[in-house]
Design a protein around this motif. Structure first.
Motif, PDB file in Angstrom:
ATOM      1  N   TYR A 130       0.826  -1.208   0.000  1.00  0.00           N
ATOM      2  CA  TYR A 130       0.000   0.000   0.000  1.00  0.00           C
ATOM      3  C   TYR A 130       0.863   1.262   0.000  1.00  0.00           C
ATOM      4  CZ  TYR A 130      -3.002   3.712   1.806  1.00  0.00           C
ATOM      5  OH  TYR A 130      -3.646   4.911   1.994  1.00  0.00           O
ATOM      6  N   ILE A 131       1.848   1.328   0.891  1.00  0.00           N
ATOM      7  CA  ILE A 131       2.663   2.544   0.982  1.00  0.00           C
ATOM      8  C   ILE A 131       3.654   2.671  -0.166  1.00  0.00           C
ATOM      9  CG2 ILE A 131       2.411   2.773   3.478  1.00  0.00           C
ATOM     10  CD1 ILE A 131       5.267   1.688   3.775  1.00  0.00           C
ATOM     11  N   SER A 132       3.925   1.574  -0.872  1.00  0.00           N
ATOM     12  CA  SER A 132       4.889   1.635  -1.984  1.00  0.00           C
ATOM     13  C   SER A 132       4.397   2.532  -3.119  1.00  0.00           C
ATOM     14  CB  SER A 132       5.193   0.238  -2.517  1.00  0.00           C
ATOM     15  OG  SER A 132       4.082  -0.299  -3.196  1.00  0.00           O
ATOM     16  N   ASN A 133       3.116   2.853  -3.127  1.00  0.00           N
ATOM     17  CA  ASN A 133       2.573   3.770  -4.135  1.00  0.00           C
ATOM     18  C   ASN A 133       2.975   5.214  -3.870  1.00  0.00           C
ATOM     19  OD1 ASN A 133       1.145   1.808  -5.655  1.00  0.00           O
ATOM     20  ND2 ASN A 133      -0.396   1.755  -4.046  1.00  0.00           N
ATOM     21  N   TYR A 134       3.562   5.467  -2.706  1.00  0.00           N
ATOM     22  CA  TYR A 134       3.941   6.823  -2.316  1.00  0.00           C
ATOM     23  C   TYR A 134       5.458   6.910  -2.134  1.00  0.00           C
ATOM     24  CZ  TYR A 134      -1.034   6.834  -1.472  1.00  0.00           C
ATOM     25  OH  TYR A 134      -2.390   6.709  -1.635  1.00  0.00           O
ATOM     26  N   GLY A 135       6.197   6.510  -3.147  1.00  0.00           N
ATOM     27  CA  GLY A 135       7.650   6.467  -3.102  1.00  0.00           C
ATOM     28  C   GLY A 135       8.327   7.819  -3.042  1.00  0.00           C
ATOM     29  N   GLU A 136       7.573   8.906  -3.185  1.00  0.00           N
ATOM     30  CA  GLU A 136       8.187  10.233  -3.081  1.00  0.00           C
ATOM     31  C   GLU A 136       8.534  10.573  -1.634  1.00  0.00           C
ATOM     32  OE1 GLU A 136       3.676  11.120  -3.165  1.00  0.00           O
ATOM     33  OE2 GLU A 136       5.030   9.779  -4.208  1.00  0.00           O
ATOM     34  N   ILE A 137       7.993   9.802  -0.677  1.00  0.00           N
ATOM     35  CA  ILE A 137       8.282  10.015   0.740  1.00  0.00           C
ATOM     36  C   ILE A 137       9.456   9.123   1.132  1.00  0.00           C
ATOM     37  CG2 ILE A 137       7.327   9.914   3.074  1.00  0.00           C
ATOM     38  CD1 ILE A 137       4.520  10.099   1.764  1.00  0.00           C
ATOM     39  N   SER A 138      10.485   9.730   1.709  1.00  0.00           N
ATOM     40  CA  SER A 138      11.704   8.969   2.023  1.00  0.00           C
ATOM     41  C   SER A 138      11.446   7.867   3.053  1.00  0.00           C
ATOM     42  CB  SER A 138      12.809   9.901   2.507  1.00  0.00           C
ATOM     43  OG  SER A 138      12.430  10.544   3.691  1.00  0.00           O
ATOM     44  N   SER A 139      10.572   8.090   4.019  1.00  0.00           N
ATOM     45  CA  SER A 139      10.255   7.066   5.021  1.00  0.00           C
ATOM     46  C   SER A 139       9.668   5.821   4.365  1.00  0.00           C
ATOM     47  CB  SER A 139       9.255   7.596   6.048  1.00  0.00           C
ATOM     48  OG  SER A 139       9.814   8.641   6.776  1.00  0.00           O
ATOM     49  N   VAL A 140       8.885   6.041   3.331  1.00  0.00           N
ATOM     50  CA  VAL A 140       8.278   4.923   2.607  1.00  0.00           C
ATOM     51  C   VAL A 140       9.361   4.112   1.901  1.00  0.00           C
ATOM     52  CG1 VAL A 140       6.800   4.331   0.639  1.00  0.00           C
ATOM     53  CG2 VAL A 140       6.030   6.003   2.330  1.00  0.00           C
ATOM     54  N   ARG A 141      10.301   4.801   1.255  1.00  0.00           N
ATOM     55  CA  ARG A 141      11.373   4.091   0.553  1.00  0.00           C
ATOM     56  C   ARG A 141      12.191   3.249   1.528  1.00  0.00           C
ATOM     57  NH1 ARG A 141      11.695   9.216  -2.015  1.00  0.00           N
ATOM     58  NH2 ARG A 141      13.592   9.777  -0.859  1.00  0.00           N
ATOM     59  N   LYS A 142      12.489   3.820   2.686  1.00  0.00           N
ATOM     60  CA  LYS A 142      13.263   3.087   3.696  1.00  0.00           C
ATOM     61  C   LYS A 142      12.483   1.895   4.228  1.00  0.00           C
ATOM     62  CE  LYS A 142      15.734   7.240   5.039  1.00  0.00           C
ATOM     63  NZ  LYS A 142      15.781   8.344   5.999  1.00  0.00           N
ATOM     64  N   ALA A 143      11.196   2.085   4.506  1.00  0.00           N
ATOM     65  CA  ALA A 143      10.367   1.003   5.040  1.00  0.00           C
ATOM     66  C   ALA A 143      10.245  -0.144   4.043  1.00  0.00           C
ATOM     67  CB  ALA A 143       8.976   1.534   5.398  1.00  0.00           C
ATOM     68  N   VAL A 144      10.004   0.177   2.789  1.00  0.00           N
ATOM     69  CA  VAL A 144       9.875  -0.863   1.763  1.00  0.00           C
ATOM     70  C   VAL A 144      11.201  -1.602   1.590  1.00  0.00           C
ATOM     71  CG1 VAL A 144       9.466  -1.274  -0.698  1.00  0.00           C
ATOM     72  CG2 VAL A 144       7.943   0.229   0.575  1.00  0.00           C
ATOM     73  N   LYS A 145      12.306  -0.870   1.654  1.00  0.00           N
ATOM     74  CA  LYS A 145      13.623  -1.501   1.546  1.00  0.00           C
ATOM     75  C   LYS A 145      13.849  -2.486   2.693  1.00  0.00           C
ATOM     76  CE  LYS A 145      18.529  -0.426   1.186  1.00  0.00           C
ATOM     77  NZ  LYS A 145      19.551   0.625   1.258  1.00  0.00           N
ATOM     78  N   LEU A 146      13.459  -2.111   3.909  1.00  0.00           N
ATOM     79  CA  LEU A 146      13.597  -3.009   5.059  1.00  0.00           C
ATOM     80  C   LEU A 146      12.752  -4.271   4.891  1.00  0.00           C
ATOM     81  CD1 LEU A 146      13.609  -0.522   8.083  1.00  0.00           C
ATOM     82  CD2 LEU A 146      15.461  -2.037   7.384  1.00  0.00           C
ATOM     83  N   VAL A 147      11.526  -4.114   4.381  1.00  0.00           N
ATOM     84  CA  VAL A 147      10.651  -5.272   4.162  1.00  0.00           C
ATOM     85  C   VAL A 147      11.270  -6.196   3.106  1.00  0.00           C
ATOM     86  CG1 VAL A 147       8.396  -6.029   3.302  1.00  0.00           C
ATOM     87  CG2 VAL A 147       8.546  -4.103   4.870  1.00  0.00           C
ATOM     88  N   GLU A 148      11.789  -5.597   2.039  1.00  0.00           N
ATOM     89  CA  GLU A 148      12.408  -6.397   0.979  1.00  0.00           C
ATOM     90  C   GLU A 148      13.582  -7.203   1.523  1.00  0.00           C
ATOM     91  OE1 GLU A 148      11.463  -3.797  -3.040  1.00  0.00           O
ATOM     92  OE2 GLU A 148      13.384  -3.509  -2.023  1.00  0.00           O
ATOM     93  N   GLU A 149      14.412  -6.569   2.363  1.00  0.00           N
ATOM     94  CA  GLU A 149      15.567  -7.263   2.924  1.00  0.00           C
ATOM     95  C   GLU A 149      15.144  -8.332   3.932  1.00  0.00           C
ATOM     96  OE1 GLU A 149      17.946  -4.136   4.575  1.00  0.00           O
ATOM     97  OE2 GLU A 149      18.649  -3.468   2.598  1.00  0.00           O
TER      98      GLU A 149
END
Length: 110
Positions: free
Chosen positions: A47-66
């Motif tokens: 859900y939040i990956s649709n809002y990649g312009e927010i840096s917190s979202v990019r970091k959170a998605v990266k953590l989930v991926e790892e």
């Protein structure tokens, strides 16, 4: 994204991203009660990956991926992606490198 986020929606997205980051940093510990299982985590991350312009979202998605060894596509606007690429290039250029110089050097001590 073509449409601008309202402050209320942006705060909600950031709150979810913080929740995701906390859960991932806790080692995906379901006993803490943030998420009951990894499926809820993945649902929020998608859900939040649709809002990649927010840096917190990019970091959170990266953590989930790892943490879960997944690939979740981020929706990042072109201008922000360009800025990110420039920052990465600057970081690489600023990394100190070992240099060796050959020749004769004279050192005097008084």
């Amino acid at each position: 994204m073509s449409k601008k986020l309202s402050i209320k929606n942006r705060d909600e997205i950031i709150k979810i991203a913080r929740k995701v980051k906390t859960f991932c940093k806790s080692g995906l510990d379901t006993s803490k009660g943030i998420y009951k299982n990894n499926d809820e985590l993945i649902t929020d991350a998608v859900y939040i990956s649709n809002y990649g312009e927010i840096s917190s979202v990019r970091k959170a998605v990266k953590l989930v991926e790892e943490a879960l060894d997944l690939k979740i596509p981020l929706q990042i606007p072109e201008d922000i992606q360009k800025d990110i690429n420039e920052k990465e290039k600057l970081k690489k250029d600023m990394t100190p490198r070992f240099q060796v110089k050959y020749g004769k050097f004279f050192v005097q001590f008084d």
